[in-house]
Motif scaffolding. Structure first.
Motif, PDB file in Angstrom:
ATOM      1  N   SER A  33      15.870  14.593  24.686  1.00 16.64           N
ATOM      2  CA  SER A  33      14.867  13.597  24.171  1.00 16.64           C
ATOM      3  C   SER A  33      13.508  13.370  24.923  1.00 16.64           C
ATOM      4  CB  SER A  33      15.362  12.028  24.275  1.00 16.64           C
ATOM      5  OG  SER A  33      16.838  12.057  24.259  1.00 16.64           O
ATOM      6  N   PHE A  45      10.340   5.808  23.418  1.00 14.72           N
ATOM      7  CA  PHE A  45      11.097   6.730  22.765  1.00 14.72           C
ATOM      8  C   PHE A  45      10.370   7.519  21.878  1.00 14.72           C
ATOM      9  CE2 PHE A  45      14.700   9.231  21.080  1.00 14.72           C
ATOM     10  CZ  PHE A  45      14.618   9.257  19.553  1.00 14.72           C
ATOM     11  N   GLU A  48      14.197  12.602  19.471  1.00 19.53           N
ATOM     12  CA  GLU A  48      15.140  13.559  20.065  1.00 19.53           C
ATOM     13  C   GLU A  48      15.760  14.573  19.400  1.00 19.53           C
ATOM     14  OE1 GLU A  48      18.862  13.184  18.886  1.00 19.53           O
ATOM     15  OE2 GLU A  48      20.034  13.945  20.583  1.00 19.53           O
ATOM     16  N   TYR A  97      25.064  11.591  24.041  1.00 17.79           N
ATOM     17  CA  TYR A  97      24.217  10.781  23.954  1.00 17.79           C
ATOM     18  C   TYR A  97      24.966   9.437  23.632  1.00 17.79           C
ATOM     19  CZ  TYR A  97      19.269   9.690  23.502  1.00 17.79           C
ATOM     20  OH  TYR A  97      17.952   9.138  23.846  1.00 17.79           O
TER      21      TYR A  97
ATOM     22  N   ASN B  98      21.621   7.955  19.418  1.00 21.07           N
ATOM     23  CA  ASN B  98      20.667   9.053  19.700  1.00 21.07           C
ATOM     24  C   ASN B  98      19.272   8.440  20.220  1.00 21.07           C
ATOM     25  OD1 ASN B  98      19.394   8.117  17.491  1.00 21.07           O
ATOM     26  ND2 ASN B  98      19.857   9.858  16.291  1.00 21.07           N
ATOM     27  N   MET B  99      19.060   7.194  20.615  1.00 22.29           N
ATOM     28  CA  MET B  99      18.009   6.700  21.174  1.00 22.29           C
ATOM     29  C   MET B  99      18.086   5.432  22.238  1.00 22.29           C
ATOM     30  SD  MET B  99      14.712   4.980  19.021  1.00 22.29           S
ATOM     31  CE  MET B  99      15.329   3.291  18.834  1.00 22.29           C
TER      32      MET B  99
END
Lengths: 113, 112
Positions: A33, A45, A48, A97, B98-99
């Motif tokens: 990421s 962010f 990813e 993750y 996923n974040m």
């Protein structure tokens, strides 16, 4: 075991140029990421990747792009640089993750003049 | 809209005392909550986490508390040491796993 390696560590660009940043994850980690850190916005962010597929993308303009290669190494690209793109760009890798435990590199500090 | 907020940008405590760092979140659907620590010129490092099915998780001097009804997360460091001086970020994991969404960070200074 080597950590996450990011290159270059520091770079200076001018407005309108483009930049490519590189990230080598920890061996065996398939998820990579990217995050942007700025004084005003904190850690945000960017995207990813897992097994060469982008699974998620943050709220950034299309000038920000990335990719992941078959060896899990990743690159991110920023085109048509703006002054506001000056930031620390952090790459993180993980095997899973779902635990939220990411291993971060030291970052690439980009200055746009 | 900020989904994760750390309202105190800085905190100063005496060595040996307790440090309490706070974090508020808005989405009650989050399942996993984490704390990261960041020293200057280094990337963030994972410190401790807690899932939404628990209200407390302890690891040595570090304890994370989760109050789901108040949508509040806190990190307790006891006793605080000068080496704990760093920026602490709380983070939540999205449901797709996923974040991470990070708070703005709190700079902790532990004075000898």
């Amino acid at each position: 075991k080597a950590g996450v390696t990011q290159t270059p560590r520091y770079l200076i660009k001018t407005r309108g140029q483009q930049v490519t940043l590189s990230c080598s994850p920890i061996s065996g980690h398939r998820s990579v990421s990217w995050y942007q850190q700025t004084p005003g916005q904190g850690l945000q962010f960017l995207f990813e990747y897992f097994s060469e597929t982008q699974r998620n993308k943050g709220n950034f303009p299309g000038r920000f792009s990335g990719r992941q290669f078959s060896n899990s190494r990743s690159e991110m690209n920023v085109s048509t640089l703006e002054l506001g793109d000056s930031a620390l760009y952090l790459c993180a890798s993980t095997m899973d993750y779902n635990t939220g435990e990411l291993f971060f590199g030291e970052g690439s500090r980009l200055t746009v003049l | 809209d900020q989904q994760v907020k750390q309202n105190s940008p800085s905190l100063s405590v005496q060595e040996g005392r307790i440090s309490i760092l706070n974090c508020d979140y808005t989405n009650s659907m989050f399942d996993y909550f984490l704390w990261y620590k960041k020293y200057p010129a280094e990337g963030p490092t994972f410190l401790i986490s807690i899932s939404s099915i628990k209200d407390k998780n302890e690891d040595g001097r570090f304890t994370v508390f989760l109050n789901k009804s108040a949508k509040h997360l806190s990190l307790h460091i006891v006793p605080s040491q000068p080496g704990d001086s760093a920026v602490y970020f709380c983070a939540v994991l999205n449901n797709a796993g996923n974040m991470l969404t990070f708070g703005g960070g709190t700079r902790l200074m532990v004075k000898p």
